[in-house]
Design a protein around this motif. Sequence first.
Motif, PDB file in Angstrom:
ATOM      1  N   THR A 247      30.967  45.744  41.126  1.00 38.56           N
ATOM      2  CA  THR A 247      29.883  44.760  41.069  1.00 38.56           C
ATOM      3  C   THR A 247      29.364  44.590  39.648  1.00 38.56           C
ATOM      4  O   THR A 247      28.382  43.897  39.428  1.00 38.56           O
ATOM      5  CB  THR A 247      28.721  45.180  41.982  1.00 38.56           C
ATOM      6  N   THR A 273      31.861  40.585  38.615  1.00 36.03           N
ATOM      7  CA  THR A 273      30.984  39.510  39.068  1.00 36.03           C
ATOM      8  C   THR A 273      30.226  38.916  37.892  1.00 36.03           C
ATOM      9  O   THR A 273      30.255  39.438  36.774  1.00 36.03           O
ATOM     10  CB  THR A 273      29.962  40.021  40.098  1.00 36.03           C
ATOM     11  N   TRP A 275      26.434  38.158  36.698  1.00 45.15           N
ATOM     12  CA  TRP A 275      25.086  38.613  37.025  1.00 45.15           C
ATOM     13  C   TRP A 275      24.062  37.481  37.102  1.00 45.15           C
ATOM     14  O   TRP A 275      22.936  37.680  37.509  1.00 45.15           O
ATOM     15  CB  TRP A 275      24.621  39.631  35.981  1.00 45.15           C
ATOM     16  N   ARG A 284      23.461  37.432  42.757  1.00 44.09           N
ATOM     17  CA  ARG A 284      24.655  37.611  43.564  1.00 44.09           C
ATOM     18  C   ARG A 284      24.534  38.876  44.414  1.00 44.09           C
ATOM     19  O   ARG A 284      23.778  39.783  44.104  1.00 44.09           O
ATOM     20  CB  ARG A 284      25.895  37.687  42.664  1.00 44.09           C
ATOM     21  N   GLY A 286      26.270  42.180  45.508  1.00 47.92           N
ATOM     22  CA  GLY A 286      27.363  43.074  45.146  1.00 47.92           C
ATOM     23  C   GLY A 286      28.251  43.432  46.318  1.00 47.92           C
ATOM     24  O   GLY A 286      29.486  43.304  46.230  1.00 47.92           O
ATOM     25  N   HIS A 289      30.460  40.570  47.295  1.00 49.37           N
ATOM     26  CA  HIS A 289      31.549  40.392  46.331  1.00 49.37           C
ATOM     27  C   HIS A 289      32.716  41.314  46.661  1.00 49.37           C
ATOM     28  O   HIS A 289      33.880  40.885  46.691  1.00 49.37           O
ATOM     29  CB  HIS A 289      31.024  40.663  44.920  1.00 49.37           C
ATOM     30  N   LYS A 290      32.421  42.581  46.932  1.00 47.07           N
ATOM     31  CA  LYS A 290      33.501  43.520  47.230  1.00 47.07           C
ATOM     32  C   LYS A 290      34.217  43.166  48.524  1.00 47.07           C
ATOM     33  O   LYS A 290      35.450  43.222  48.601  1.00 47.07           O
ATOM     34  CB  LYS A 290      32.953  44.945  47.297  1.00 47.07           C
TER      35      LYS A 290
END
Length: 392
Positions: A247, A273, A275, A284, A286, A289-290
């Motif tokens: 992240t 990512t 920020w 965003r 984290g 995203h993963k």
Amino acid sequence: MSQTSDRPAPGQPGGRAVLRAARPGVVRPGSSHPGAAPRLHVAARLEDAFDRRIAARMKERGWTVRIEPYAGYGSPGWVRVLARTLLAAPAVQASDLPGAGGSAQAGAETAQAVRGWRSFATAQVAGAPVEIHVGDLVHHVVTDRGGYLDVLVESELAPGWHEVRLVTSDGRSVVAPVHVIDPEVKFGLVSDIDDTVMITRLPRLLVAAWNVLVRHEGAREPVPGMAALYRDLLAYDPRIPVVYLSTGAWNAAPAIGRFLRRHGFPAGPMLLTDWGPTNTGWFRSGPRHKVTQLRRLMTELPHIQWVLVGDDGQHDPEIYAGAAQHFPDHVRAILLRQLTYGEHVLAHGVPAPTIEGMAAGRAAVRDGIAVVQGGDGFELLRAVRARLLRMR
């Protein structure tokens, strides 16, 4: 002879000579992603207005568009190209840009270490046209609102590491490494970065800011034994792909790449990512995203079984267990570095793993996925060997 590709990229409907890249981890309006936001969030509109004003002022002073390349990956027939466009003064050499040495994670010669704040002192360029030269194919793309390039393009490259050339409208060019994964390879490694391979203590805001923005990158510490663990896992087949999923901000990618190279970690692309504000909010997510990137890896590379490596400080156990439940045929094992009591306090306020994390680990075991835990890479390596866990 070079040609302009009008054929669609893998997974993209229709064919266009000009592709607009998607901001890494962010759905953009007008994209081919389902559920794309119809209108930018106010935070994103404010950021865009500020960026346009700064970029216009710098261009008036003669600053030119440069490209920071990141390592990508692919399979026979396509490659995922990652980069970012930014502005720099004409007198600034490529070796002096914040992204200098950004290809270190792909085995390139490392650049001189710098303090982290330099990687954040940049001005991105939205909508910059870029040519991607992949062998004899030429693809015309446009960077997104954050200056990022994250696009799948057609490729005729053979398995192995290659370089694709990225060219700006004024003729400046750089090369970006890409790992074309051999279809015969059956296993891969996905690794978290913060507190998994690099001791960062990220959850405590002031310490995180000091580590990322001020502290010299050469002073950052690796988690003991993790590089040895990865070398052992990859010893059977050097073609095994490695992907670093975090992240962390893309601005820090060059420093992380140099860190990985300096401490003997295997080469591999990073998926980080941005920020800043997203298309739908101020910040965003984290974990999202993963989850998104893991789903993408398992969809794009269906022949790979992944060993997922993280730590038990925050969300890795839940995210990895979720991946195992949704893609049980694509997860070989889950390896978790156990944080110390002090690191757990920094991570989530109590000196022990979260209840959710422990429950996720038990769920993964029930699903038949091997879950291995240890305080550092050496303990994990002993546990891996004891369980005869090999990527073969």
